[in-house]
Design an enzyme around this catalytic site. Sequence first.
Site, PDB file in Angstrom:
ATOM      1  N   HIS A 112       0.805  -1.227   0.000  1.00 23.12           N
ATOM      2  CA  HIS A 112       0.000   0.000   0.000  1.00 23.12           C
ATOM      3  C   HIS A 112       0.842   1.283   0.000  1.00 23.12           C
ATOM      4  O   HIS A 112       0.549   2.244   0.715  1.00 23.12           O
ATOM      5  CB  HIS A 112      -0.954   0.008   1.191  1.00 23.12           C
ATOM      6  CG  HIS A 112      -2.045  -1.018   1.116  1.00 23.12           C
ATOM      7  ND1 HIS A 112      -2.662  -1.369  -0.067  1.00 23.12           N
ATOM      8  CD2 HIS A 112      -2.645  -1.770   2.095  1.00 23.12           C
ATOM      9  CE1 HIS A 112      -3.589  -2.286   0.182  1.00 23.12           C
ATOM     10  NE2 HIS A 112      -3.591  -2.554   1.470  1.00 23.12           N
TER      11      HIS A 112
ATOM     12  N   HIS B  90      -9.834   1.669   0.823  1.00 21.55           N
ATOM     13  CA  HIS B  90      -9.710   0.492   1.688  1.00 21.55           C
ATOM     14  C   HIS B  90     -10.805   0.472   2.760  1.00 21.55           C
ATOM     15  O   HIS B  90     -10.548   0.093   3.903  1.00 21.55           O
ATOM     16  CB  HIS B  90      -8.322   0.483   2.337  1.00 21.55           C
ATOM     17  CG  HIS B  90      -7.799  -0.874   2.687  1.00 21.55           C
ATOM     18  ND1 HIS B  90      -8.419  -1.695   3.593  1.00 21.55           N
ATOM     19  CD2 HIS B  90      -6.717  -1.559   2.232  1.00 21.55           C
ATOM     20  CE1 HIS B  90      -7.732  -2.817   3.716  1.00 21.55           C
ATOM     21  NE2 HIS B  90      -6.692  -2.766   2.883  1.00 21.55           N
TER      22      HIS B  90
ATOM     23  N   GLU C 168     -11.571  -3.950  -2.672  1.00 22.22           N
ATOM     24  CA  GLU C 168     -10.552  -3.000  -3.099  1.00 22.22           C
ATOM     25  C   GLU C 168     -10.353  -3.124  -4.616  1.00 22.22           C
ATOM     26  O   GLU C 168      -9.647  -4.012  -5.083  1.00 22.22           O
ATOM     27  CB  GLU C 168      -9.239  -3.273  -2.377  1.00 22.22           C
ATOM     28  CG  GLU C 168      -9.331  -3.223  -0.861  1.00 22.22           C
ATOM     29  CD  GLU C 168      -8.167  -3.938  -0.205  1.00 22.22           C
ATOM     30  OE1 GLU C 168      -7.002  -3.515  -0.438  1.00 22.22           O
ATOM     31  OE2 GLU C 168      -8.389  -4.926   0.516  1.00 22.22           O
TER      32      GLU C 168
END
Length: 345
Positions: free
Chosen positions: A110, A180, A309
């Site tokens: 991420h 998210h 996601e």
Amino acid sequence: MSIKSTQTAVVNEQAIVLFELKNNTGTTVCITNIGSTITSIQTPDKNGKIEEITLGFNKPLEYLNEAYLNNCPYLGATAGRFANRIAKGKFSLEGQSHQLPINNDANHLHGGPDGFHQQIWKGQIEGESLVMTLVSPDGHMGYPGKVTARVKYTLTDEHELVMDYLAESEQACPVNLTNHAYFNLRGKKASILDQEVMIMADHYTPAIDAIPTGEIAPVKDTAFDFSSLRTIGEKIDASPIKTYDHNFVLNHPEGQLERAALALDKESGRVLEVFTTLPGMQFYAGKFLDGSYARGDWQFDSHEGFCFETQYFPDSPNHPNFPDCIARPGKPFEHTTVFKFSVQA
């Protein structure tokens, strides 16, 4: 539809702001400029009762808490530059090797420990939309090129939260932005394992230690077959990792806005549909929530929230057979994802 903003604090001379988007039919979405993070979504159930259906914090500064960032579940955050994992933080592009920081076992996750999720974005109300903007300098977290990222949020009276993403890079660079958010459609502390899910994907990307092998495999006759509605928990123990944290290869062509997934909670009647122009979607069943965080008296424990996601595939820079995730001058990351809420009697 209305949008209002409230300054809640100042950090390093930057205002911390909470924005509230509210439509005329009972849905409210709150977003902070810390990480361009969705902090709250409240929607009505089949009886008209409005409740919280996401995991997050009421106070924006909690998203900058050191303990939270050191054990970060990315609650509602915009993840980037590259959402999901890059194996060992390494990729080569145009003859140059790049090393990114390692922050998830042996991998980069991420966007790294100082990724987009903890940056203070610039928030601006433009008409009936909220626009969040972030400039990421060349070399930040090891990524090449200056990137200007923009997320436009629009809440419609049809209970659609439309997220239009644009990221322009001054050099070739992998870019993969997602939201998210963790959902629990029950609207209260409860397991999500008896909530139902359907995913419009005939294939998925098998992974070893969360990194795709490169294979694109059929979901048929596996634990990953969500071609029709079934509970999250029905086949979860048949997954190699006894949960879901996998990328699904969506059936629609990249660039075409189509439905990617549907979730239903029969008790509340709430329905969530996801539409996207992206080619993949990570379905995460929230196993690694560990009770460290809470909203009021709702402590977030394992399998109490799920994530849809939308994304390019994990580790895409290292798999030439995966869809092209490289943003370049004149070829921005430009995609749309929609969360649509409704009820079923």
